[in-house]
Design a protein around this motif. Sequence first.
Motif, PDB file in Angstrom:
ATOM      1  N   GLU A 227      -8.117 -22.090   6.408  1.00  0.00           N
ATOM      2  CA  GLU A 227      -6.860 -21.765   5.546  1.00  0.00           C
ATOM      3  C   GLU A 227      -6.496 -22.910   4.775  1.00  0.00           C
ATOM      4  N   ARG A 228      -6.568 -23.948   5.322  1.00  0.00           N
ATOM      5  CA  ARG A 228      -6.152 -25.087   4.474  1.00  0.00           C
ATOM      6  C   ARG A 228      -6.994 -25.567   3.190  1.00  0.00           C
ATOM      7  N   SER A 229      -8.390 -25.260   3.461  1.00  0.00           N
ATOM      8  CA  SER A 229      -9.259 -25.359   2.518  1.00  0.00           C
ATOM      9  C   SER A 229      -9.010 -24.192   1.493  1.00  0.00           C
ATOM     10  N   ARG A 230      -8.644 -23.040   1.896  1.00  0.00           N
ATOM     11  CA  ARG A 230      -8.392 -22.013   1.020  1.00  0.00           C
ATOM     12  C   ARG A 230      -7.271 -22.465  -0.006  1.00  0.00           C
ATOM     13  N   SER A 231      -6.123 -23.035   0.844  1.00  0.00           N
ATOM     14  CA  SER A 231      -4.993 -23.343  -0.114  1.00  0.00           C
ATOM     15  C   SER A 231      -5.348 -24.575  -1.143  1.00  0.00           C
ATOM     16  N   LEU A 232      -6.252 -25.267  -0.925  1.00  0.00           N
ATOM     17  CA  LEU A 232      -6.371 -26.144  -1.926  1.00  0.00           C
ATOM     18  C   LEU A 232      -6.918 -25.658  -3.017  1.00  0.00           C
ATOM     19  N   ARG A 233      -8.281 -24.510  -2.791  1.00  0.00           N
ATOM     20  CA  ARG A 233      -8.816 -24.017  -3.814  1.00  0.00           C
ATOM     21  C   ARG A 233      -7.703 -23.096  -4.661  1.00  0.00           C
ATOM     22  N   ILE A 234      -6.838 -22.672  -3.858  1.00  0.00           N
ATOM     23  CA  ILE A 234      -5.763 -21.824  -4.796  1.00  0.00           C
ATOM     24  C   ILE A 234      -5.068 -22.596  -5.560  1.00  0.00           C
ATOM     25  N   GLY A 235      -4.598 -23.708  -5.344  1.00  0.00           N
ATOM     26  CA  GLY A 235      -3.799 -24.643  -6.127  1.00  0.00           C
ATOM     27  C   GLY A 235      -4.417 -25.158  -7.078  1.00  0.00           C
ATOM     28  N   LEU A 236      -5.945 -25.406  -7.131  1.00  0.00           N
ATOM     29  CA  LEU A 236      -6.703 -25.853  -8.038  1.00  0.00           C
ATOM     30  C   LEU A 236      -6.752 -24.618  -9.147  1.00  0.00           C
ATOM     31  N   LEU A 237      -6.991 -23.485  -8.715  1.00  0.00           N
ATOM     32  CA  LEU A 237      -6.948 -22.300  -9.603  1.00  0.00           C
ATOM     33  C   LEU A 237      -5.822 -22.000 -10.419  1.00  0.00           C
ATOM     34  N   GLU A 238      -4.769 -22.351  -9.455  1.00  0.00           N
ATOM     35  CA  GLU A 238      -3.503 -21.790 -10.152  1.00  0.00           C
ATOM     36  C   GLU A 238      -2.934 -22.806 -11.350  1.00  0.00           C
ATOM     37  N   ASN A 239      -3.757 -24.104 -11.134  1.00  0.00           N
ATOM     38  CA  ASN A 239      -3.595 -25.070 -12.241  1.00  0.00           C
ATOM     39  C   ASN A 239      -4.501 -25.125 -13.389  1.00  0.00           C
ATOM     40  N   GLY A 240      -5.376 -24.014 -13.405  1.00  0.00           N
ATOM     41  CA  GLY A 240      -6.210 -23.846 -14.400  1.00  0.00           C
ATOM     42  C   GLY A 240      -7.634 -24.583 -14.433  1.00  0.00           C
ATOM     43  N   TYR A 241      -7.898 -25.208 -13.123  1.00  0.00           N
ATOM     44  CA  TYR A 241      -9.100 -26.028 -12.985  1.00  0.00           C
ATOM     45  C   TYR A 241     -10.123 -25.168 -12.839  1.00  0.00           C
ATOM     46  N   ASN A 242     -11.529 -25.620 -13.366  1.00  0.00           N
ATOM     47  CA  ASN A 242     -12.788 -24.939 -13.157  1.00  0.00           C
ATOM     48  C   ASN A 242     -13.530 -25.222 -12.107  1.00  0.00           C
ATOM     49  N   ILE A 243     -13.545 -24.652 -11.143  1.00  0.00           N
ATOM     50  CA  ILE A 243     -14.388 -24.986  -9.752  1.00  0.00           C
ATOM     51  C   ILE A 243     -15.900 -24.280  -9.837  1.00  0.00           C
ATOM     52  N   VAL A 244     -16.617 -25.034 -10.297  1.00  0.00           N
ATOM     53  CA  VAL A 244     -18.044 -24.842 -10.502  1.00  0.00           C
ATOM     54  C   VAL A 244     -18.680 -24.487  -9.411  1.00  0.00           C
ATOM     55  N   ALA A 245     -18.521 -25.086  -8.308  1.00  0.00           N
ATOM     56  CA  ALA A 245     -19.501 -25.202  -7.055  1.00  0.00           C
ATOM     57  C   ALA A 245     -18.778 -25.577  -5.675  1.00  0.00           C
ATOM     58  N   VAL A 246     -18.967 -25.125  -4.649  1.00  0.00           N
ATOM     59  CA  VAL A 246     -18.462 -25.525  -3.364  1.00  0.00           C
ATOM     60  C   VAL A 246     -20.046 -25.790  -2.510  1.00  0.00           C
ATOM     61  N   LEU A 247     -19.986 -27.165  -2.192  1.00  0.00           N
ATOM     62  CA  LEU A 247     -21.104 -27.609  -1.724  1.00  0.00           C
ATOM     63  C   LEU A 247     -20.866 -28.130  -0.312  1.00  0.00           C
ATOM     64  N   PRO A 248     -21.914 -27.897   0.669  1.00  0.00           N
ATOM     65  CA  PRO A 248     -22.014 -28.563   1.887  1.00  0.00           C
ATOM     66  C   PRO A 248     -22.403 -30.263   1.685  1.00  0.00           C
ATOM     67  N   ALA A 249     -21.969 -30.888   2.566  1.00  0.00           N
ATOM     68  CA  ALA A 249     -22.429 -32.581   2.372  1.00  0.00           C
ATOM     69  C   ALA A 249     -23.761 -32.555   3.221  1.00  0.00           C
ATOM     70  N   ASP A 250     -24.919 -32.223   2.668  1.00  0.00           N
ATOM     71  CA  ASP A 250     -26.081 -32.227   3.223  1.00  0.00           C
ATOM     72  C   ASP A 250     -27.068 -33.089   2.470  1.00  0.00           C
TER      73      ASP A 250
END
Length: 214
Positions: free
Chosen positions: A35-58
């Motif tokens: 839920e915390r992770s989703r909140s961060l992404r919503i905040g980014l999108l609401e501010n017009g940021y372009n999320i091009v990928a969500v990647l694991p640290a592998d």
Amino acid sequence: MNPTRPSTAALRIVIVAPDSLLADGTDTRAVTEAERSRSLRIGLLENGYNIVAVLPADVFLPDRLAQIAPDMIIVDAESQARDTLEHVVLATRDARRPIVLFTEDEDTSHVGAAIAAGVTAYVVAGMAPDRVKPVLEVALARFEHEEGLRRELADARTELSERKVIDRAKGLLIKAHGLTEDAAYARLRKTAMDKGLRLADVAQRLIDVSDLLA
């Protein structure tokens, strides 16, 4: 704002998050982190940021980041913040980018090490959407300032190294032809101009030839 880079809101952002934040958790902790992770992404999108990928640290992270070439990396981590940061810092070692960590983990004992390793901003607690934009703007400005200082330092070191090479080449000409220092420098400069080369390159070639004949 630097005119050579896109506006902050136009940045291409990659989010790096542990697998637990990418999957639906069945336990309370996993649900809270998701839920915390989703909140961060919503905040980014609401501010017009372009999320091009969500990647694991592998182990594939360096290759994926090289392919995507994002403008900024956001690390979304909780208890695994230390391990995730290590992956991200290693992945950006040869192609530096601003790295912003968002976490609610109150153990900040490794903040100093994270900043020293290359993390631009370390944000603990609070994912309110209206906080996202100023945090990223400050992080980007700080990153550009630090990169400018790095370039200045690198240029200064290069200049010092080249000056030593030129001085050594002048010394060789003075010894071999009995020239004054000014005359030796003038000969190096004329050769560089005639051949369309940098003065330091001509000096280095002279030194290389001298070493071969020694």
